[in-house]
Write a protein that holds these residues in place. Structure first.
Motif, mmCIF file in Angstrom:
data_model
loop_
_atom_site.group_PDB
_atom_site.id
_atom_site.type_symbol
_atom_site.label_atom_id
_atom_site.label_comp_id
_atom_site.label_asym_id
_atom_site.label_seq_id
_atom_site.Cartn_x
_atom_site.Cartn_y
_atom_site.Cartn_z
ATOM 1 N N VAL A 56 8.750 -7.125 -5.698
ATOM 2 C CA VAL A 56 8.276 -5.842 -6.385
ATOM 3 C C VAL A 56 8.572 -4.780 -5.374
ATOM 4 N N ILE A 57 8.695 -4.979 -3.985
ATOM 5 C CA ILE A 57 8.855 -3.965 -3.088
ATOM 6 C C ILE A 57 10.480 -3.698 -3.080
ATOM 7 N N GLN A 58 11.163 -4.652 -3.061
ATOM 8 C CA GLN A 58 12.611 -4.829 -3.045
ATOM 9 C C GLN A 58 13.289 -4.044 -4.170
ATOM 10 N N ASP A 59 12.713 -4.328 -5.273
ATOM 11 C CA ASP A 59 13.179 -3.819 -6.808
ATOM 12 C C ASP A 59 12.960 -2.531 -6.698
ATOM 13 N N TYR A 60 11.713 -1.886 -6.461
ATOM 14 C CA TYR A 60 11.783 -0.317 -6.285
ATOM 15 C C TYR A 60 12.483 0.225 -5.239
ATOM 16 N N SER A 61 12.691 -0.477 -4.012
ATOM 17 C CA SER A 61 13.631 -0.010 -2.848
ATOM 18 C C SER A 61 13.362 1.626 -2.654
ATOM 19 N N LEU A 62 11.942 1.908 -2.483
ATOM 20 C CA LEU A 62 11.398 3.228 -2.102
ATOM 21 C C LEU A 62 11.073 3.338 -0.725
ATOM 22 N N THR B 2 0.884 -1.486 -0.037
ATOM 23 C CA THR B 2 0.109 -0.216 0.095
ATOM 24 C C THR B 2 0.793 1.345 -0.054
ATOM 25 N N SER B 3 1.981 1.388 0.837
ATOM 26 C CA SER B 3 2.758 2.287 0.699
ATOM 27 C C SER B 3 3.521 2.645 -0.361
ATOM 28 N N LEU B 4 3.944 1.719 -1.129
ATOM 29 C CA LEU B 4 4.484 1.605 -2.333
ATOM 30 C C LEU B 4 3.638 2.301 -3.560
ATOM 31 N N SER B 5 2.379 1.678 -3.406
ATOM 32 C CA SER B 5 1.662 2.043 -4.557
ATOM 33 C C SER B 5 1.234 3.622 -4.170
ATOM 34 N N THR B 6 0.812 3.962 -3.175
ATOM 35 C CA THR B 6 0.732 5.301 -2.707
ATOM 36 C C THR B 6 1.762 6.391 -3.155
ATOM 37 N N MET B 7 3.044 6.148 -2.896
ATOM 38 C CA MET B 7 4.238 6.756 -3.349
ATOM 39 C C MET B 7 4.159 6.968 -4.750
ATOM 40 N N HIS C 35 1.567 6.676 -6.880
ATOM 41 C CA HIS C 35 0.575 7.406 -7.478
ATOM 42 C C HIS C 35 0.282 8.805 -7.150
ATOM 43 N N VAL C 36 0.700 9.318 -5.774
ATOM 44 C CA VAL C 36 0.635 10.571 -5.293
ATOM 45 C C VAL C 36 1.466 11.326 -6.001
ATOM 46 N N GLU C 37 2.795 10.833 -6.320
ATOM 47 C CA GLU C 37 3.935 11.554 -6.900
ATOM 48 C C GLU C 37 4.260 12.970 -6.122
ATOM 49 N N LEU C 38 4.564 12.824 -4.601
ATOM 50 C CA LEU C 38 4.758 13.952 -3.886
ATOM 51 C C LEU C 38 6.175 13.373 -3.253
ATOM 52 N N PRO C 39 7.110 14.242 -2.794
ATOM 53 C CA PRO C 39 8.128 13.606 -1.682
ATOM 54 C C PRO C 39 7.410 13.061 -0.412
ATOM 55 N N HIS C 40 7.885 11.925 -0.078
ATOM 56 C CA HIS C 40 7.183 11.132 0.712
ATOM 57 C C HIS C 40 7.917 10.811 2.138
ATOM 58 N N VAL C 41 7.056 10.663 3.219
ATOM 59 C CA VAL C 41 7.566 10.284 4.280
ATOM 60 C C VAL C 41 6.813 9.113 4.776
ATOM 61 N N ASN C 42 7.082 7.952 5.158
ATOM 62 C CA ASN C 42 6.115 6.868 5.508
ATOM 63 C C ASN C 42 6.560 7.046 7.158
ATOM 64 N N VAL C 43 5.532 6.778 8.037
ATOM 65 C CA VAL C 43 5.476 6.951 9.386
ATOM 66 C C VAL C 43 4.884 5.796 10.046
ATOM 67 N N LEU C 44 5.339 5.118 10.913
ATOM 68 C CA LEU C 44 4.850 4.077 11.786
ATOM 69 C C LEU C 44 4.528 4.788 13.063
ATOM 70 N N SER C 45 3.121 4.939 13.151
ATOM 71 C CA SER C 45 2.575 5.755 14.289
ATOM 72 C C SER C 45 2.150 4.709 15.458
ATOM 73 N N LYS C 46 1.964 5.238 16.515
ATOM 74 C CA LYS C 46 1.518 4.482 17.774
ATOM 75 C C LYS C 46 2.853 3.487 18.291
ATOM 76 N N MET C 47 3.744 4.211 18.187
ATOM 77 C CA MET C 47 5.049 3.282 18.653
ATOM 78 C C MET C 47 4.709 2.698 20.147
ATOM 79 N N ASP C 48 4.195 3.400 21.082
ATOM 80 C CA ASP C 48 4.059 2.752 22.292
ATOM 81 C C ASP C 48 3.137 1.575 22.233
ATOM 82 N N LEU C 49 2.470 1.351 21.275
ATOM 83 C CA LEU C 49 1.597 0.054 21.159
ATOM 84 C C LEU C 49 2.022 -0.870 20.179
#
Length: 310
Positions: free
Chosen positions: A228-234, A161-166, A168-182
């Motif tokens: 696919v995920i590793q070939d893009y390496s994004l 999902t993250s790769l597809s979003t990156m 499609h949206v075509e913006l500088p991208h930062v993926n965040v893992l939220s709620k680290m305390d959980l």
């Protein structure tokens, strides 16, 4: 002068699945940036967002609401939200007028949570493109729940999902893992946290997944998805606990580097701050170790001891 291009305006478009913490992030980031001296404007782009906890300078609900669309057009929540975004795209002059009322501000766009808007449908992408033409320099902050790391199958889905979003949206991208305390609320992590944040060799994750009888028959499919995920390496992730100041600093550093804010002259910056943003990746590993020590149980051994063994 009439028709003159407005000055650069920086900001974040906050996207991600429902319940991932987008609104909480916007509230926390607004308060954090305000304490730093930035003049922050929050824009609610979600026509279904009710009970907004932060001061909202621009609210799409003034233009259209999901409830009205569902009632008048007899649509479900998914179809209704798609219609709302198409309607907003067709009325961008309304949005432009609202945004022009706020100059010299840093913008946070709190976006809807429907995944299809960022992987298939083009309305939101077109809105982001138009914002760029209005001289906005934006970073897409894609927020996902960190506890998905505890389930290999869900983590692979998050990566796809993250790769597809990156793409499609075509913006500088930062993926965040939220709620680290959980992060370990639903199970223990199979690997160190940096395995998930840096998206290391997914072969090990596939081996772990194959131990489950249900997923064993899908091994070939999972292998191709991993390729696919590793070939893009994004795809990589920044861990976040919105109540942790150090965690917020790491996310903000990544965002400011992505949209170029840290290289501008909108606020005083010393050489050390500039260099830390420019070479921030060098410190990411140590930052991840610090997060792991706070939120992940190591089974009796410290993270340093595990790293020394490796």
């Amino acid at each position: 002068m009439a028709g003159m291009m407005p000055s650069l305006r920086f900001g974040q478009v906050v996207i991600g699945p429902p319940g991932s913490g987008k609104t909480t992030y916007c509230q926390g980031m607004r308060e954090f940036l305000t304490t730093m001296g930035r003049k922050v404007v929050v824009v609610n782009m979600d026509p279904a967002n009710e009970g907004i906890p932060y001061p909202c300078a621009v609210d799409v609900s003034e233009l259209i609401t999901l409830d009205d669309v569902m009632d008048s057009l007899k649509l479900g929540p998914n179809g209704g939200l798609l219609y709302c975004m198409q309607y907003l795209e067709a009325n961008l002059d309304w949005l432009e007028t609202k945004l022009k009322q706020h100059s010299d501000c840093y913008f946070l766009f709190d976006c809807p949570g429907q995944v299809e808007l960022y992987t298939h449908q083009s309305s939101v992408k077109n809105i982001f493109t138009q914002l760029g033409k209005w001289n906005f320099r934006l970073t897409a902050v894609h927020i996902v729940d960190s506890h998905y790391c505890a389930d290999p199958a869900k983590f692979i889905s998050v990566l796809c999902t993250s790769l597809s979003t990156m793409l499609h949206v075509e913006l500088p991208h930062v993926n965040v893992l939220s709620k680290m305390d959980l992060i370990e609320q639903y199970g223990k992590l199979a690997f160190n946290l940096d395995f998930y944040t840096e998206v290391m060799d997914l072969t090990y994750l596939l081996d772990h997944l194959a131990a489950d009888p249900f997923f064993k028959k899908f091994r070939h499919l999972n292998e191709k998805l991993a390729e696919v995920i590793q070939d893009y390496s994004l795809v990589s992730f920044v861990p976040l606990n919105v109540q942790d100041k150090e965690s917020m600093i790491q996310v903000l550093r990544a965002v400011d580097k992505a949209n170029g804010y840290c290289f501008g002259d909108l606020e005083e910056r010393n050489l050390q701050a500039m260099m830390s943003a420019a070479v921030g990746a060098d410190f990411q590993f140590n930052s991840t170790l610090g997060v792991e020590e706070r939120y992940v149980e190591s089974g009796g051994r410290s993270v340093e001891e595990e790293m020394m063994e490796l």
